[in-house]
Enzyme design. Structure first.
Site, short mmCIF file in Angstrom:
data_model
loop_
_atom_site.label_atom_id
_atom_site.label_comp_id
_atom_site.label_asym_id
_atom_site.label_seq_id
_atom_site.Cartn_x
_atom_site.Cartn_y
_atom_site.Cartn_z
N HIS A 7 0.83 -1.21 0.00
CA HIS A 7 0.00 0.00 0.00
C HIS A 7 0.86 1.26 0.00
O HIS A 7 1.67 1.45 0.92
CB HIS A 7 -0.88 -0.03 1.26
CG HIS A 7 -1.88 1.07 1.34
ND1 HIS A 7 -2.07 1.82 2.47
CD2 HIS A 7 -2.76 1.54 0.43
CE1 HIS A 7 -3.03 2.70 2.27
NE2 HIS A 7 -3.48 2.55 1.04
N HIS A 49 -0.80 10.87 -2.09
CA HIS A 49 -2.13 10.45 -1.62
C HIS A 49 -3.13 11.60 -1.52
O HIS A 49 -4.24 11.53 -2.04
CB HIS A 49 -2.02 9.75 -0.26
CG HIS A 49 -3.35 9.28 0.24
ND1 HIS A 49 -4.15 10.04 1.06
CD2 HIS A 49 -4.05 8.15 -0.02
CE1 HIS A 49 -5.27 9.38 1.31
NE2 HIS A 49 -5.23 8.23 0.66
#
Ligand code: G3P
Ligand code: CA
Length: 240
Positions: A7, A49
């Site tokens: 991730h 992100h």
């Protein structure tokens, strides 16, 4: 066999969404990496992100207000540790150019938030084609219209719809969206859902699982992919 996907790279060990995070995941032996894409002011896809650079760099502001040249100057590592002061926000091209095995998976999340980046689907697909990675990518998003647009532009590219809520018969909706995968938060699924999704030919790629015992249960439930901050934990279970 379940695949273990790092991730934002291996964000448990490295500053998220940086080249050192991706290299760490590759070194651990992850089957792939997941990362997040936004567009700069001059329409360059970059890997970060948040919509804003505040949390993970030394500057403030929105990604969409920086040119690629400007955003490239930001320090994307020191917030995590001073050892990473040289880290930069990677371009999508940087990440797709990593030296990996032929079956490595690049799970590209098109970011959807309060702002939609017009053309993000086309621009991302162009880079995938330039790097000849059509068979290695899964494009995921919480913006399901963006996934439909990906399928319109490139019907053979694999897509997965992200969800954070529990759904009733998700495969019905996912098939209407022409999705290849179901990407739920692991807290919203159980053994039965995974079994039924597999039966309906809708493999489950779940996020973000950081507990070894939950990984163990999901692997035994035949989940297709586990997205984790600690890919070494998943690899260890598979090798046990
Ligand atoms: O792709 C799964 C996961 O990354 C989605 O949530 O907020 O970590 O991008 P987020
Ligand atoms: Ca993500």
């Amino acid at each position: 066999m379940t695949k273990i996907i790092g991730h934002r790279g291996a964000m448990g060990y490295r500053p998220e969404n940086t080249m050192s995070s991706f290299r760490k995941a590759i070194m651990i032996g992850a089957h792939g990496i997941e990362f997040d894409v936004h567009l700069t002011k001059d329409h360059v896809p970059v890997v970060i992100h948040d919509e804003r650079v505040d949390r993970t760099t030394d500057k403030i502001g929105e990604v969409k207000d920086y040119t690629f040249g400007q955003i490239r100057k930001l320090d994307a590592g020191t917030w995590f540790s001073r050892d990473f002061f040289n880290e930069r926000i990677p371009s999508l091209k940087d990440v797709l150019s990593l030296d990996v095995t032929d079956d490595f998976i690049f799970n590209i999340e098109l970011k959807a938030g309060s702002y939609y980046y017009p053309g993000i689907e086309r621009i991302t697909l162009e880079q995938v084609h330039d790097c000849h990675l059509e068979n290695n990518v899964i494009i995921s998003s919480f913006d399901h219209s963006a996934l439909l647009e990906v399928k319109r532009l490139a019907p053979t590219i694999k897509t997965g719809a992200l969800f954070c809520a529990r759904l009733y018969n998700p495969w019905v909706y996912l098939k209407r969206l022409k999705c290849d995968f179901y990407h739920p938060d692991y807290r919203t699924i159980d053994k039965e859902i995974i079994k039924n999704a597999n039966r309906h030919n809708m493999p489950v790629n779940t996020y973000t699982v950081n507990s070894e015992s939950i990984m163990h249960d999901l692997i035994h439930a035949d989940v297709n992919m586990i997205i984790t901050n600690y890919p070494d934990l998943g690899i260890r279970i598979l090798n046990y």
